[in-house]
Write a protein that holds these residues in place. Structure first.
Motif, mmCIF file in Angstrom:
data_model
loop_
_atom_site.group_PDB
_atom_site.id
_atom_site.type_symbol
_atom_site.label_atom_id
_atom_site.label_comp_id
_atom_site.label_asym_id
_atom_site.label_seq_id
_atom_site.Cartn_x
_atom_site.Cartn_y
_atom_site.Cartn_z
ATOM 1 N N ASP A 284 -5.623 -8.139 4.759
ATOM 2 C CA ASP A 284 -4.235 -8.436 5.126
ATOM 3 C C ASP A 284 -3.673 -9.479 4.173
ATOM 4 O O ASP A 284 -4.413 -10.190 3.479
ATOM 5 C CB ASP A 284 -4.124 -8.912 6.573
ATOM 6 C CG ASP A 284 -4.879 -10.211 6.811
ATOM 7 O OD1 ASP A 284 -4.383 -11.268 6.374
ATOM 8 O OD2 ASP A 284 -5.958 -10.170 7.423
ATOM 9 N N MET B 169 0.271 -5.971 5.874
ATOM 10 C CA MET B 169 -0.751 -4.981 6.220
ATOM 11 C C MET B 169 -1.202 -4.249 4.956
ATOM 12 O O MET B 169 -0.423 -3.542 4.323
ATOM 13 C CB MET B 169 -0.192 -3.975 7.232
ATOM 14 C CG MET B 169 0.320 -4.625 8.514
ATOM 15 S SD MET B 169 -0.966 -5.559 9.393
ATOM 16 C CE MET B 169 -2.071 -4.226 9.857
ATOM 17 N N LEU B 170 -2.482 -4.407 4.606
ATOM 18 C CA LEU B 170 -3.060 -3.770 3.427
ATOM 19 C C LEU B 170 -4.336 -3.028 3.831
ATOM 20 O O LEU B 170 -4.995 -3.403 4.811
ATOM 21 C CB LEU B 170 -3.351 -4.810 2.343
ATOM 22 C CG LEU B 170 -2.107 -5.492 1.754
ATOM 23 C CD1 LEU B 170 -2.499 -6.720 0.928
ATOM 24 C CD2 LEU B 170 -1.307 -4.511 0.904
ATOM 25 N N PRO B 171 -4.723 -1.982 3.103
ATOM 26 C CA PRO B 171 -5.841 -1.136 3.543
ATOM 27 C C PRO B 171 -7.199 -1.834 3.545
ATOM 28 O O PRO B 171 -8.085 -1.443 4.310
ATOM 29 C CB PRO B 171 -5.822 0.024 2.543
ATOM 30 C CG PRO B 171 -5.072 -0.490 1.362
ATOM 31 C CD PRO B 171 -4.065 -1.436 1.915
ATOM 32 N N ASP B 172 -7.390 -2.849 2.710
ATOM 33 C CA ASP B 172 -8.690 -3.525 2.644
ATOM 34 C C ASP B 172 -8.610 -4.990 3.063
ATOM 35 O O ASP B 172 -9.419 -5.815 2.658
ATOM 36 C CB ASP B 172 -9.266 -3.423 1.227
ATOM 37 C CG ASP B 172 -8.319 -3.986 0.178
ATOM 38 O OD1 ASP B 172 -7.128 -4.215 0.505
ATOM 39 O OD2 ASP B 172 -8.757 -4.198 -0.967
ATOM 40 N N ASN C 50 -3.676 -2.730 -3.058
ATOM 41 C CA ASN C 50 -4.599 -3.305 -2.088
ATOM 42 C C ASN C 50 -4.992 -4.712 -2.524
ATOM 43 O O ASN C 50 -4.603 -5.170 -3.612
ATOM 44 C CB ASN C 50 -5.823 -2.415 -1.910
ATOM 45 C CG ASN C 50 -6.497 -2.088 -3.240
ATOM 46 O OD1 ASN C 50 -6.873 -2.997 -3.982
ATOM 47 N ND2 ASN C 50 -6.632 -0.806 -3.539
ATOM 48 N N ASP D 184 0.807 -1.216 0.000
ATOM 49 C CA ASP D 184 0.000 0.000 0.000
ATOM 50 C C ASP D 184 0.844 1.273 0.000
ATOM 51 O O ASP D 184 0.312 2.360 -0.214
ATOM 52 C CB ASP D 184 -0.957 0.003 1.194
ATOM 53 C CG ASP D 184 -0.230 -0.011 2.526
ATOM 54 O OD1 ASP D 184 0.872 -0.593 2.586
ATOM 55 O OD2 ASP D 184 -0.752 0.544 3.511
ATOM 56 N N GLU D 185 2.149 1.176 0.233
ATOM 57 C CA GLU D 185 3.008 2.349 0.258
ATOM 58 C C GLU D 185 3.611 2.583 -1.129
ATOM 59 O O GLU D 185 4.403 1.770 -1.612
ATOM 60 C CB GLU D 185 4.139 2.170 1.275
ATOM 61 C CG GLU D 185 3.665 2.076 2.713
ATOM 62 C CD GLU D 185 4.837 1.960 3.671
ATOM 63 O OE1 GLU D 185 5.906 2.548 3.371
ATOM 64 O OE2 GLU D 185 4.709 1.280 4.692
#
Length: 238
Positions: A64, A59-62, A38, A13-14
């Motif tokens: 894992d 760790m992902l916004p929508d 994502n 996500d970065e």
């Protein structure tokens, strides 16, 4: 299949990290890199691109990475390497227990990433790098990319040498062209392969190296048959 023909899907996500890691991979010769930010985007690109390897953040916004890996495993046994800031043993073991092929903790050295990616691809697909497998045949000339030596069948005109060594810059140029054999490689891409980040203003120097390289691999360097100039774009090895 050649090692550098393998397609890689990078999920993180970065944006800064995606750009950095994809840059590492491309400079190492892996040019078929697709990025996703994502889980949803990753699933769509996975189905579309059919990658040979997935680099997956935890760790992902929508969701894992662990849950995403379970979904991917329902579709394919493609190798997965986790890239995670988590360094707890439990997270690492969970990832490996779900079927991940490796787990790299951020921050990591570029060299470590490339070594682990290469090791997984070689183990799963039994591919080899160009240096291990590729002998370029250009008419009566052959180039051993393992040793960086040019050999001629019979005497090359105006040269009594049976073996001609490539310089480091000539080797880097030829290796890049060989990886993209038949396709146009832009001047910027060649400069990036040879001088990497400090490639600005090297276009004229590149022309000099190309001329010297032709003197080693072409029977008539003034009328090249294999290392061709594509005017306004770059070069192509045929």
């Amino acid at each position: 299949m050649n090692l550098y023909d393998c397609k890689i899907l990078l999920v993180d996500d970065e944006k800064a990290l995606r750009d950095m890691v994809s840059g590492f991979l491309r400079r190492a010769g892996f040019h078929k890199v697709t990025v996703a930010a994502n889980c949803l985007e990753a699933e769509e690109l996975f189905a579309l691109k059919e990658p040979h390897l997935v680099l997956l953040d935890v760790m992902l916004p929508d969701g894992d990475g662990f849950s995403l890996l379970k979904k991917l495993r329902q579709m394919s046994e493609v190798p997965v390497i986790f890239l995670s800031a988590r360094d707890e043993d439990a997270s690492r073991l969970r990832g490996l227990g779900l079927g991940a092929d490796d787990y790299i903790t951020k921050p990591f050295l570029p060299e470590e990433l490339i070594l682990r990616v290469t090791a997984v691809l070689k183990r799963v697909y039994r591919v080899k790098s160009m240096q291990e497998t590729e002998i370029l045949t250009l008419g009566r000339c052959t180039v051993d990319l393992g040793s960086g030596v040019v050999r001629w069948t019979g005497d090359k005109e105006n040269s009594a040498a049976e073996e001609i060594a490539l310089t480091a810059k000539e080797y880097a140029i030829l290796q890049k062209l060989a990886q993209e054999r038949g396709r146009i490689v832009t001047i910027d891409a060649l400069c990036d392969a040879v001088w990497q980040e400090e490639n600005f203003g090297y276009e004229n120097t590149l022309v000099v190296h190309i001329r010297r390289l032709r003197e080693k691999i072409e029977e008539d360097p003034s009328h090249p048959k294999y290392l061709l100039t594509v005017r306004g774009l770059g070069y192509r090895l045929v």
